[in-house]
Design a protein around this motif. Structure first.
Motif, short mmCIF file in Angstrom:
data_model
loop_
_atom_site.label_atom_id
_atom_site.label_comp_id
_atom_site.label_asym_id
_atom_site.label_seq_id
_atom_site.Cartn_x
_atom_site.Cartn_y
_atom_site.Cartn_z
N GLY A 1 0.67 17.91 -7.20
CA GLY A 1 0.44 17.04 -8.03
C GLY A 1 0.77 16.22 -7.51
O GLY A 1 2.27 15.77 -6.58
N ILE A 2 1.10 15.52 -8.94
CA ILE A 2 2.70 14.03 -9.02
C ILE A 2 2.46 14.31 -10.76
O ILE A 2 1.43 13.99 -11.50
CB ILE A 2 2.06 12.58 -8.98
N SER A 3 3.73 14.50 -11.30
CA SER A 3 3.66 14.46 -13.11
C SER A 3 3.21 12.94 -13.46
O SER A 3 3.43 11.89 -13.17
CB SER A 3 5.20 14.82 -13.26
N PRO A 4 2.84 13.20 -14.54
CA PRO A 4 2.25 12.43 -15.19
C PRO A 4 3.37 10.73 -15.49
O PRO A 4 4.67 11.32 -15.68
CB PRO A 4 2.03 12.44 -16.98
N HIS A 5 3.09 9.77 -14.83
CA HIS A 5 3.61 8.16 -14.76
C HIS A 5 2.89 7.50 -14.86
O HIS A 5 1.93 7.34 -15.05
CB HIS A 5 4.80 8.08 -14.18
N GLU A 6 4.23 5.93 -15.64
CA GLU A 6 3.26 5.08 -15.13
C GLU A 6 3.61 4.42 -14.15
O GLU A 6 4.76 4.61 -13.85
CB GLU A 6 3.82 4.36 -16.55
N THR B 1 -6.03 18.80 2.02
CA THR B 1 -4.70 17.78 2.42
C THR B 1 -5.71 16.44 1.34
O THR B 1 -6.86 16.59 2.28
CB THR B 1 -4.53 18.22 3.53
N ARG B 2 -5.50 16.09 0.59
CA ARG B 2 -5.90 15.02 0.17
C ARG B 2 -4.67 13.48 0.94
O ARG B 2 -3.27 13.74 0.78
CB ARG B 2 -5.81 14.86 -1.19
N VAL B 3 -5.12 12.54 0.66
CA VAL B 3 -3.61 11.22 1.50
C VAL B 3 -4.62 10.26 0.78
O VAL B 3 -5.80 10.06 0.58
CB VAL B 3 -3.67 11.05 2.91
N LEU C 1 -0.28 7.16 -19.48
CA LEU C 1 -0.23 7.42 -18.14
C LEU C 1 -0.82 8.51 -17.42
O LEU C 1 -2.25 8.46 -17.84
CB LEU C 1 0.87 8.55 -18.67
N HIS C 2 -0.84 8.31 -15.85
CA HIS C 2 -1.91 8.70 -14.99
C HIS C 2 -0.74 10.18 -14.43
O HIS C 2 0.25 9.92 -13.76
CB HIS C 2 -2.71 7.84 -13.90
N GLY C 3 -1.34 11.30 -13.77
CA GLY C 3 -0.85 12.18 -12.94
C GLY C 3 -2.24 13.39 -12.14
O GLY C 3 -2.84 12.61 -13.14
N ILE C 4 -1.66 14.02 -11.47
CA ILE C 4 -2.52 15.09 -10.96
C ILE C 4 -1.85 16.66 -11.44
O ILE C 4 -0.99 16.92 -11.30
CB ILE C 4 -3.08 14.96 -9.71
N ALA C 5 -2.37 17.72 -12.03
CA ALA C 5 -2.07 18.55 -12.25
C ALA C 5 -1.47 19.71 -10.86
O ALA C 5 -2.42 19.68 -10.41
CB ALA C 5 -2.86 19.33 -12.46
N VAL D 1 0.40 -1.44 0.51
CA VAL D 1 0.41 0.27 0.15
C VAL D 1 0.83 1.35 -0.21
O VAL D 1 1.32 1.30 0.58
CB VAL D 1 -0.88 0.27 0.80
N LEU D 2 1.07 2.00 -0.97
CA LEU D 2 1.22 3.34 -1.01
C LEU D 2 0.57 4.47 -0.42
O LEU D 2 -0.44 4.24 -1.19
CB LEU D 2 2.27 3.28 -2.66
N VAL D 3 0.77 5.34 -0.04
CA VAL D 3 0.54 6.39 1.09
C VAL D 3 0.84 8.26 0.43
O VAL D 3 1.94 7.77 0.75
CB VAL D 3 0.12 6.20 2.47
N ASN D 4 0.26 8.46 -0.11
CA ASN D 4 0.59 9.68 -1.02
C ASN D 4 0.49 10.90 -0.09
O ASN D 4 -1.60 10.62 0.33
CB ASN D 4 0.41 9.91 -1.90
N GLU D 5 0.45 11.99 0.53
CA GLU D 5 -0.49 13.29 0.56
C GLU D 5 0.55 14.15 0.29
O GLU D 5 1.24 14.77 -0.30
CB GLU D 5 0.94 13.90 2.22
O1 AKG Z 1 -2.79 10.36 -5.09
C1 AKG Z 1 -2.98 9.17 -6.44
O2 AKG Z 1 -4.49 9.20 -6.67
C2 AKG Z 1 -2.21 8.37 -7.63
C3 AKG Z 1 -0.44 8.52 -6.52
C4 AKG Z 1 0.20 7.78 -7.72
O3 AKG Z 1 -0.52 7.73 -9.49
C5 AKG Z 1 1.19 7.03 -7.62
O4 AKG Z 1 1.92 7.28 -6.65
O5 AKG Z 1 1.67 6.59 -8.55
#
Ligand code: AKG
Ligand code: FE2
Length: 213
Positions: free
Chosen positions: A48-53, A185-187, A126-130, A38-42
């Motif tokens: 955001g998170i740049s476009p990646h696979e 804030t989003r987790v 790829l997916h990402g968050i602006a 399980v990956l936890v991101n805050e």
């Molecule tokens: O936070 C998200 O919804 C996406 C996170 C993500 O794509 C990642 O960490 O690889």
């Protein structure tokens, strides 16, 4: 994995069971996902998170639980190098492959929602968050055309407008003004299955941690 992920409630089992039902896995069959990581991101507002696979280190079926704020996730595609003068965004992880500047689509991820990424969306996109502090969602491209918000961003059309659980948000998206919301804030918790034996050998599981070999 820490105990709190599998106790009160057992989120891991619930997600595995849900995905088994969705994938029509027969009783007693191997889990469609079989969460083992399980990956936890805050994200603070504006992050955001740049476009990646997520890549071949993981089974191509991942489920992301959003907590706290909503966000908008963008799906991006690669463009063929033969396309003349394509609009591009810089590539980070995907050396030598150009990514189209305009996302292919958007998904509104509401608090407590589960987003499942699989199929070609996982393996070929790829997916990402602006990096935005607010989001503006409209029902179709013709609404608020050529208009931008205070940060200069145009409104987005989301692929899951009809699937949202909150009727007020659905109604706002259908209105002429659209739905706007500041990000808080989003987790996010991303449930994945890290493959132990990997094709290509770029990564290996060492002592339970992913390390480059
Ligand atoms: O936070 C998200 O919804 C996406 C996170 C993500 O794509 C990642 O960490 O690889
Ligand atoms: Fe990801």
């Amino acid at each position: 994995m820490p105990d709190w992920l599998s106790a009160h409630p057992d989120i891991v089992t619930r997600i595995d069971t849900f995905l088994d039902v969705a994938a029509a896995v027969p009783d007693g069959g191997a889990h469609a996902l079989g969460v083992n990581q399980v990956l936890v991101n805050e994200y603070k507002p504006g992050q955001g998170i740049s476009p990646h696979e997520d890549g071949p280190a993981f089974r191509p079926l991942v489920a992301t639980l959003s907590l706290g704020s909503h966000t908008v996730l963008d799906l991006h595609h690669y463009i063929s190098p033969s396309t003349p003068s394509p609009p591009m965004i810089p590539t980070e992880g995907s050396v030598g492959r150009a990514i189209a500047a305009v996302p292919l689509g958007h998904v509104l991820l509401m608090p407590r929602s589960l987003f499942v990424l699989t199929g070609s969306a996982y393996t070929a996109h790829l997916h990402g968050i602006a990096e935005r502090s607010a989001d503006w969602v409209v029902r179709d491209e013709s609404v608020q055309k050529d208009t931008v918000d205070a940060d200069g961003a145009p409104p987005v059309v989301v692929a899951n407008a009809g699937l949202l659980g909150d009727p007020k948000v659905q109604a706002a998206i259908q209105s002429d003004a659209g739905w706007t919301a500041e990000r808080g804030t989003r987790v996010s918790l991303t449930f994945r299955h890290a493959e132990k034996v990997l094709k290509g050998g770029a990564f290996a599981m060492i002592g339970g941690r992913m390390q480059r070999t």
